[in-house]
Design an enzyme around this catalytic site. Structure first.
Site, mmCIF file in Angstrom:
data_model
loop_
_atom_site.group_PDB
_atom_site.id
_atom_site.type_symbol
_atom_site.label_atom_id
_atom_site.label_comp_id
_atom_site.label_asym_id
_atom_site.label_seq_id
_atom_site.Cartn_x
_atom_site.Cartn_y
_atom_site.Cartn_z
ATOM 1 N N LYS A 66 0.333 4.171 -0.270
ATOM 2 C CA LYS A 66 -0.673 5.512 0.644
ATOM 3 C C LYS A 66 -0.167 6.713 -0.351
ATOM 4 C CE LYS A 66 -0.133 3.136 4.952
ATOM 5 N NZ LYS A 66 -0.202 3.118 6.473
ATOM 6 N N GLU B 220 -5.367 -5.207 10.715
ATOM 7 C CA GLU B 220 -4.368 -4.233 10.827
ATOM 8 C C GLU B 220 -4.748 -3.375 12.293
ATOM 9 O OE1 GLU B 220 -2.388 -2.896 6.886
ATOM 10 O OE2 GLU B 220 -4.092 -1.655 7.190
ATOM 11 N N ASN C 94 0.730 -1.194 -0.066
ATOM 12 C CA ASN C 94 -0.083 0.051 0.068
ATOM 13 C C ASN C 94 0.898 1.238 0.035
ATOM 14 O OD1 ASN C 94 -1.871 2.008 0.526
ATOM 15 N ND2 ASN C 94 -2.453 1.089 2.678
ATOM 16 N N HIS D 25 -9.547 1.105 5.105
ATOM 17 C CA HIS D 25 -8.506 1.302 5.711
ATOM 18 C C HIS D 25 -8.487 2.209 7.101
ATOM 19 C CE1 HIS D 25 -4.224 2.452 6.438
ATOM 20 N NE2 HIS D 25 -3.894 1.317 5.946
HETATM 21 P P1 PGA Z 1 2.929 0.256 7.354
HETATM 22 O O1 PGA Z 1 1.429 0.269 6.834
HETATM 23 O O2 PGA Z 1 3.374 -0.979 6.679
HETATM 24 O O3 PGA Z 1 3.670 1.456 7.154
HETATM 25 O O4 PGA Z 1 2.816 0.048 9.080
HETATM 26 C C1 PGA Z 1 0.441 -0.758 6.791
HETATM 27 C C2 PGA Z 1 -0.861 -0.147 6.252
HETATM 28 O O5 PGA Z 1 -1.337 0.726 6.804
HETATM 29 O O6 PGA Z 1 -1.501 -0.648 5.123
#
Ligand code: PGA
Length: 245
Positions: free
Chosen positions: A9, A163, A7, A92
């Site tokens: 983001k 998560e 992801n 999410h």
């Molecule tokens: P992270 O994010 O690996 O940076 O903790 C995971 C996510 O939010 O999908």
């Protein structure tokens, strides 16, 4: 099958996502791994074209619940599918907590994904306060029931990502959940999802996963893979994670 989902983001510029795509094309994805990258919406079309014919699929970070119409700033699951998305994240925690997405919206977005032929990756997880108050199982149940009840879903239309909100990194800094604790919550999630949909669906873990700890999650019974945020933004990191699987 082990799922490796990245992801991106809002981490990458156009140039960075382009070099990630080029790098991904050079990585050999083993047979037992299903890989997908979830770029920013702005980069999804290019990334999907780049990845076409490769073993790395492309997914959307978010979809609108409506298929078409007067929805300024929104992008439907149909449009994402047209651009090449095979998966979409739904619910999410950054969408829920920063953008105020409701449980009702996650239900509508899952229906929109099913309608568009996009596999929904439903993200669930408790906050630190909810964990400390011993409410984790109840929170997961509420999120799963809210998103899934009343839907007819086949086993290949849904993946769930556990998560824990407190374990998700901010720009790479996070407090990972222990693999054993994650596996315990996966058991809870599996049984609730089976009760609600009548199916066993893959459940992946997300929150501060990187090449050093990826294997410790994926070797747990009931953890079918990982959803990686910050550590999925470079091809080198993908290479190291895949080598660890
Ligand atoms: P992270 O994010 O690996 O940076 O903790 C995971 C996510 O939010 O999908």
């Amino acid at each position: 099958m082990t799922y490796l989902f990245g992801n991106l983001k809002m981490y990458c510029t156009g140039g960075e996502s382009q070099s990630l795509a080029t790098g991904l094309l050079h990585i050999e994805i083993p047979e037992h791994v299903t890989a997908a990258v979830f770029p920013n919406t702005l980069h999804l079309t290019d990334m999907a074209k780049e990845m076409e014919g490769s073993r790395v699929h492309v997914g959307a970070q978010n979809v609108a619940w409506a298929p078409q119409g007067a929805y300024t700033g929104a992008t439907s699951a149909h449009l994402m599918a047209e651009a090449g998305a095979q998966y979409a994240l739904v619910g999410h925690s950054e969408r829920r907590h920063i953008f105020g997405e409701t449980i009702e919206a996650t239900q509508q977005k899952i229906a929109a994904c099913i309608d568009a032929g996009v596999v929904a990756v439903l993200c669930v997880g408790e906050s630190k306060e909810e964990r400390d108050a011993g409410q984790t199982d109840a929170v997961l149940r509420a999120q799963l029931e809210g998103a899934l009840s009343g839907q007819t879903i086949t086993a290949d239309e849904l993946i769930v990502a556990y998560e824990p909100v407190w374990a998700i990194s901010k720009a790479g800094e996070g407090e990972p959940c222990s693999p054993q604790a994650a596996a315990d919550q996966h058991k809870v999630i599996r049984s609730i999802v089976a009760e609600l949909t009548g199916h066993e669906v893959p459940v992946v873990y997300g929150g501060s996963v990187d090449h050093e700890n990826i294997q410790s999650y994926c070797e747990q019974a009931g953890i079918d893979g990982v959803l990686v945020g910050h550590a999925s933004t470079t091809a080198q990191s993908w290479e190291q994670m895949i080598a660890a699987l």
